[in-house]
Design a protein around this motif. Sequence first.
Motif, PDB file in Angstrom:
ATOM      1  N   THR A 275     -14.674   2.080 -13.922  1.00  0.00           N
ATOM      2  CA  THR A 275     -15.003   0.780 -13.319  1.00  0.00           C
ATOM      3  C   THR A 275     -14.936   0.796 -11.805  1.00  0.00           C
ATOM      4  OG1 THR A 275     -12.701   0.084 -13.634  1.00  0.00           O
ATOM      5  CG2 THR A 275     -14.308  -0.552 -15.334  1.00  0.00           C
ATOM      6  N   ILE A 276     -14.150   1.707 -11.234  1.00  0.00           N
ATOM      7  CA  ILE A 276     -14.083   1.804  -9.770  1.00  0.00           C
ATOM      8  C   ILE A 276     -14.685   3.118  -9.277  1.00  0.00           C
ATOM      9  CG2 ILE A 276     -12.102   0.265  -9.543  1.00  0.00           C
ATOM     10  CD1 ILE A 276     -10.304   2.727  -9.293  1.00  0.00           C
TER      11      ILE A 276
ATOM     12  N   TYR B 284      -2.544   1.423  -3.453  1.00  0.00           N
ATOM     13  CA  TYR B 284      -1.524   1.732  -4.445  1.00  0.00           C
ATOM     14  C   TYR B 284      -1.082   0.442  -5.116  1.00  0.00           C
ATOM     15  CZ  TYR B 284       2.034  -0.020  -1.215  1.00  0.00           C
ATOM     16  OH  TYR B 284       2.781  -0.829  -0.383  1.00  0.00           O
ATOM     17  N   ALA B 285      -0.554   0.573  -6.323  1.00  0.00           N
ATOM     18  CA  ALA B 285      -0.078  -0.595  -7.060  1.00  0.00           C
ATOM     19  C   ALA B 285       1.027  -0.172  -8.013  1.00  0.00           C
ATOM     20  CB  ALA B 285      -1.212  -1.263  -7.830  1.00  0.00           C
ATOM     21  N   PHE B 286       1.863  -1.142  -8.337  1.00  0.00           N
ATOM     22  CA  PHE B 286       2.894  -0.973  -9.362  1.00  0.00           C
ATOM     23  C   PHE B 286       2.637  -2.019 -10.441  1.00  0.00           C
ATOM     24  CE2 PHE B 286       4.750   0.491  -5.399  1.00  0.00           C
ATOM     25  CZ  PHE B 286       5.373   1.683  -5.740  1.00  0.00           C
TER      26      PHE B 286
ATOM     27  N   TRP C  96      -3.489  -3.200  -3.208  1.00  0.00           N
ATOM     28  CA  TRP C  96      -4.681  -2.755  -3.926  1.00  0.00           C
ATOM     29  C   TRP C  96      -5.851  -3.653  -3.558  1.00  0.00           C
ATOM     30  CZ3 TRP C  96      -5.022   1.508  -7.083  1.00  0.00           C
ATOM     31  CH2 TRP C  96      -6.228   1.679  -7.771  1.00  0.00           C
ATOM     32  N   ARG C  97      -6.893  -3.070  -2.976  1.00  0.00           N
ATOM     33  CA  ARG C  97      -8.077  -3.842  -2.606  1.00  0.00           C
ATOM     34  C   ARG C  97      -8.990  -4.012  -3.810  1.00  0.00           C
ATOM     35  NH1 ARG C  97     -10.208  -0.093   2.036  1.00  0.00           N
ATOM     36  NH2 ARG C  97      -9.420   1.405   0.494  1.00  0.00           N
ATOM     37  N   GLY C  98      -9.443  -5.238  -4.013  1.00  0.00           N
ATOM     38  CA  GLY C  98     -10.309  -5.510  -5.148  1.00  0.00           C
ATOM     39  C   GLY C  98      -9.516  -5.735  -6.420  1.00  0.00           C
TER      40      GLY C  98
END
Length: 236
Positions: A182-183, A140-142, A153-155
């Motif tokens: 892209t992922i 997860y990311a903000f 967030w990995r990568g």
Amino acid sequence: MEEIHRILETIQRTDLRSVLATITQVEGSAYRREGVSMLFLEGGSQIGGVSAGCLEAHLASFVPDILEAGVSRSFLFDMQSPEILSWGEEQGCGGVVHVTMEPVYDTLLDHLCALKHFLDQQIMVMHVKRLGSDGSVTDYAFLTENLQLFGEWRGEFPQALVDMMSTKSEPSCTSGMRFVPTIQSDVFVHRYDPQPRLIIFGAGPDSRPLAALAAATGFSVIVSDWRPALCDSTSF
């Protein structure tokens, strides 16, 4: 008004363990849409809701297990079946609702407090979750509107999502699942907007009920007066 503001305030103030539930996908009709969240507190208290009351009790029954295991879980509620013993149309909606529940521990707790900080500063924030095949949250990311990134967030974070926030356009930031080439993965995206502000000039007795009503309905209220003694927490 979004309930996330009450949820974040509760998370910041309480010492109780909690579980955050979020609607990540809706197919068809439902009472609440993607991005709606609610908080289950250890001991049974709840903030917000993900339905008109038909799903919350079922989700609450899993809170002790989620707190014990310390991992997220995903739930699917199929309201389309007409069977009387199902979740079907007797519940008042006819769609499919996906709900993800996450224990609010350590790192996520810190990141939710950071989210509150940015929203309190009137800064819009986009939230992204990457879900595993079982629906659990893997990353997860903000991302703030001024492109500050935080989370787990990995990568490399997808540039397409950065571009989405950069434009700040609708419906590009509309809540829901979307595929990121892209992922090679679907992600859940939701934009959190700051509370609308109401500035009240004058701290006389007539402004107190207005301030209370505005705060109760989701406004961030500022009271301004040249008399410091009137701008006191006992009055507001």
